[in-house]
Design a protein around this motif. Structure first.
Motif, PDB file in Angstrom:
ATOM      1  N   TYR A  62       0.825  -1.212   0.000  1.00  0.00           N
ATOM      2  CA  TYR A  62       0.000   0.000   0.000  1.00  0.00           C
ATOM      3  C   TYR A  62       0.861   1.265   0.000  1.00  0.00           C
ATOM      4  CZ  TYR A  62      -3.869  -3.114   1.064  1.00  0.00           C
ATOM      5  OH  TYR A  62      -4.802  -4.113   1.001  1.00  0.00           O
ATOM      6  N   GLN A  63       0.294   2.303  -0.615  1.00  0.00           N
ATOM      7  CA  GLN A  63       0.858   3.636  -0.551  1.00  0.00           C
ATOM      8  C   GLN A  63       0.147   4.387   0.575  1.00  0.00           C
ATOM      9  OE1 GLN A  63       3.515   4.172  -2.556  1.00  0.00           O
ATOM     10  NE2 GLN A  63       3.114   2.048  -3.182  1.00  0.00           N
ATOM     11  N   THR A  65      -0.921   8.009   2.596  1.00  0.00           N
ATOM     12  CA  THR A  65      -1.104   9.451   2.678  1.00  0.00           C
ATOM     13  C   THR A  65      -1.688   9.777   4.052  1.00  0.00           C
ATOM     14  OG1 THR A  65      -3.312   9.277   1.673  1.00  0.00           O
ATOM     15  CG2 THR A  65      -1.446   9.760   0.199  1.00  0.00           C
ATOM     16  N   LYS A  77      10.034   0.839   3.523  1.00  0.00           N
ATOM     17  CA  LYS A  77       9.565  -0.543   3.409  1.00  0.00           C
ATOM     18  C   LYS A  77      10.778  -1.466   3.456  1.00  0.00           C
ATOM     19  CE  LYS A  77       5.529   0.897   0.737  1.00  0.00           C
ATOM     20  NZ  LYS A  77       4.733   0.725  -0.505  1.00  0.00           N
ATOM     21  N   ASN A 104      -3.726   0.645  -2.472  1.00  0.00           N
ATOM     22  CA  ASN A 104      -2.852  -0.179  -3.297  1.00  0.00           C
ATOM     23  C   ASN A 104      -3.187  -0.006  -4.773  1.00  0.00           C
ATOM     24  OD1 ASN A 104      -5.148  -1.657  -3.757  1.00  0.00           O
ATOM     25  ND2 ASN A 104      -4.464  -3.480  -2.643  1.00  0.00           N
ATOM     26  N   ASN A 105      -2.514  -0.733  -5.642  1.00  0.00           N
ATOM     27  CA  ASN A 105      -2.704  -0.590  -7.083  1.00  0.00           C
ATOM     28  C   ASN A 105      -4.080  -1.034  -7.545  1.00  0.00           C
ATOM     29  OD1 ASN A 105      -0.123   0.405  -7.388  1.00  0.00           O
ATOM     30  ND2 ASN A 105       0.790  -1.619  -7.720  1.00  0.00           N
ATOM     31  N   THR A 109      -8.627   0.692  -0.574  1.00  0.00           N
ATOM     32  CA  THR A 109      -8.163   1.612   0.459  1.00  0.00           C
ATOM     33  C   THR A 109      -8.698   1.214   1.825  1.00  0.00           C
ATOM     34  OG1 THR A 109     -10.059   3.104   0.210  1.00  0.00           O
ATOM     35  CG2 THR A 109      -8.129   3.548  -1.175  1.00  0.00           C
TER      36      THR A 109
END
Length: 625
Positions: A62-63, A65, A77, A104-105, A109
């Motif tokens: 996951y990204q 924010t 990571k 994630n891609n 979320t």
């Protein structure tokens, strides 16, 4: 015969929804956060950078924010996809909640709420322990059982078994709280408790030095809230709470050890390697590199993995954990276990980070060395360590050389050049080595040594000599629980023997030494002397910060003075087996024009103009008039 049952009444579109739901559930199952550490933080810290550990299955996909205009300065990571380390800048963060969003891609979320809390007033300038204090060391499992409800817990392996000397006996935080008035009555102003965080080993977990969760109080001791309440109750009594912090190792059952963030989170070798315990290699200019490596990186024991403070993630984690406990529990100081077993630069950074945040915060390190020079190396601003361009930033060290002398000297009755009270005298002749000899922890025993009263076969006269020494020389005296009632214990029989239960701490104990009417005559003699001595010391600034002049022992009698512009104290310790007449003309530079002295314990007044008669194996603490 098997029958195939058809269910024609189930709607096909409903089945599709179920399938899609299960599919997305399989995705989100990867995103369940199991741990967030620190669990929350505080606004207005001097260092605004906060590294937050998020742990969950495959969370690294996951990204991240964050809301409320808070800036993410770094996302780390590791090779383990179950971790993300997110560093944020809290400088502009207001007190309250904000939200991390993980995406994630696959556009899946989820969110995680996080909080910045308000600090206590003047938190950064909090006072700490110093030479005006007397520190009481206790092991919570062996001190008092205040609540039977937490003797055993479902989520911890070792269960209550008071019949097993090395087992869990049920002492807890509630037991400490219920007996704070007893501790205060001794003249103690601070409590150092051995670690209270969870230790989930299957056996011998009562000492709690093999911690399995460093953000959680062991449930057999109570809760995090109970620990905060202990600090609060102590502060109501003007007492200070000292946490025993372990930066060198965790327990083998620590949740992170079972799923390491990085291979080098801990120090590892091809095969198990134990430390050689030779910490002298750190400053030894002739030491081999392999000896240094094993000393610093070797494990303490097989069940205590050695933390790698050279790893920036590990080091930051430990710094923040320590600061979190100070803020959360309102702590007054640290005692650091096995201080010089860790990487020297790493442990110095850990220490400096804490004292930068709290300039008045005292930290005493366990530096078990055999000479004053070796111990002085580890005190903050040591000129010895500066030769090697090193500074530990550690404000205080434990005076192990004084302990070693005390453990032998009172059985050395005959006068020889290297026996008897000369050993005590010689210990203080090396005070010039220390940057601050008045900020050292003094003790005659602790949880790792033979009991003083065992060594001296419960000779109360020798106990009184030792306590007088601790109470009247430079530094911070520390008393081990039970010593004040004559408790003994033989280290040769194992650690459990020196860590016995305090009598009266358990329901049904026939001897309750916590109360005056419950003590035996022998226990009362120990307690009454200790209480009178250290309660006297509490108000004596001349002892806390006055100067010291001592005289070479004569006939095994050690005489020294503590003095200031306002007051002079004369101390005589007769370690011989004979009544002695001490001629006083030798001490004129300190006795000056004083003519008498009132003994603190007996309250008898002595004429000091010519000679002082002192009984064998006894002490006099004279307030000069």
């Amino acid at each position: 015969m098997n029958k195939i049952i058809s269910l024609p009444f189930i709607n096909r579109s409903f089945i599709k929804k179920i399938i899609l739901f299960l599919f997305f559930m399989s995705l989100t199952s990867h995103a369940q956060i199991e741990k967030v550490e620190p669990p929350f933080w505080y606004a207005g810290m001097q260092n605004p950078e906060l590294q937050i550990l998020f742990y969950g299955k495959d969370i690294a996909q996951y990204q991240v924010t964050v809301s409320n205009g808070i800036k993410i300065s770094n996302v780390k990571k590791t090779e383990n996809s179950n971790y993300i380390f997110v560093t944020i800048d809290t400088k502009k963060g207001a007190v309250g909640d904000f939200v991390f969003t993980f995406k994630n891609n696959s556009k899946e979320t989820f969110t995680q709420k996080y909080s910045l809390k308000k600090r206590r007033a003047n938190s950064a300038q909090r006072k700490s322990f110093d030479s005006s204090d007397m520190m009481y060391l206790l092991m919570p499992d062996r001190f008092a059982n205040g609540s039977r409800n937490n003797d055993s817990e479902n989520n911890t392996k070792e269960k209550y078994n008071r019949d097993l000397p090395g087992g869990r006996h049920g002492g807890d935080i509630e037991g400490i709280i219920k007996n704070l008035d007893y501790i205060a009555a001794l003249g103690a102003t601070a409590i150092w408790s051995t670690p209270l965080c969870e230790d989930n080993d299957a056996a011998f977990s009562y000492h709690t030095y093999g911690q399995s969760d460093v953000y959680k109080i062991d449930p057999r001791y109570g809760t995090n809230d109970d620990y905060v309440r202990l600090a609060s109750e102590m502060h109501k009594r003007d007492m200070k709470l000292i946490m025993d912090y372990v930066a060198n190792h965790w327990g083998i059952e620590h949740w992170m050890i079972k799923d390491l963030p990085t291979k080098d989170w801990i120090n590892q070798f091809e095969t198990y390697t134990q430390t050689n315990h030779k910490r002298t290699v750190i400053h030894d200019i002739n030491a081999s590199e392999i000896d240094k490596k094993i000393a610093i990186n070797g494990w303490f024991v097989p069940t205590m993995p050695d933390l790698n403070l050279k790893n920036p993630l590990t080091l930051k984690y430990l710094i923040q954990n320590a600061i979190w406990w100070i803020e959360y529990a309102d702590l007054d100081g640290f005692r650091v276990d096995t201080y010089n077993y860790s990487d020297p630069k790493g442990i110095a950074t850990w220490t400096k980070s804490i004292t930068d945040e709290y300039p008045n915060f005292n930290i005493v390190g366990e530096v078990w060395m055999q000479s004053q020079a070796q111990m002085a190396y580890w005190q903050k601003d040591s000129k010895i360590a500066a030769i090697q361009n090193y500074n530990s930033y550690l404000p205080s060290v434990m005076d192990f050389t004084l302990y070693e002398a005390i453990s032998k000297v009172f059985n050395e009755d005959e006068v020889e050049w290297d026996r008897g009270m000369i050993k005590i005298y010689d210990n203080f002749t090396n005070d010039f080595l220390y940057p601050n000899s008045n900020n050292m922890l003094l003790f005659v025993e602790n949880h790792d040594t033979n009991r003083f009263n065992q060594t001296y076969e419960n000779d109360v006269r020798k106990y009184k000599m030792a306590m007088t020494l601790l109470a009247t020389v430079r530094g911070i005296p520390q008393l081990f629980y039970g010593s004040e009632i004559g408790m003994a214990g033989d280290k040769n029989k194992g650690d459990a023997d020196i860590r016995q239960d305090f009598p009266g701490g358990w329901e049904g104990d026939q001897n309750n030494a916590f109360i005056k009417e419950g003590r035996t005559p022998g226990q009362s003699e120990y307690f009454d002397f200790t209480s009178k001595l250290f309660n006297w010391r509490k108000t004596k600034k001349v002892i806390h910060s006055g100067k010291m002049t001592h005289y070479i022992p004569d006939s095994n009698i050690y005489v020294y003075f503590r003095y200031s512009a306002e007051e002079t104290i004369m101390v005589l310790i007769n370690n011989s087996n004979e009544t002695k007449s001490v001629k006083t003309d030798r001490f004129k530079e300190n006795s000056k024009n004083f003519t008498s002295g009132k003994d603190v314990v007996s309250e008898f007044t002595f004429d000091i103009t010519n000679e002082i008669i002192i009984e064998p194996k006894s002490v006099l603490i004279l307030e000069l008039k």
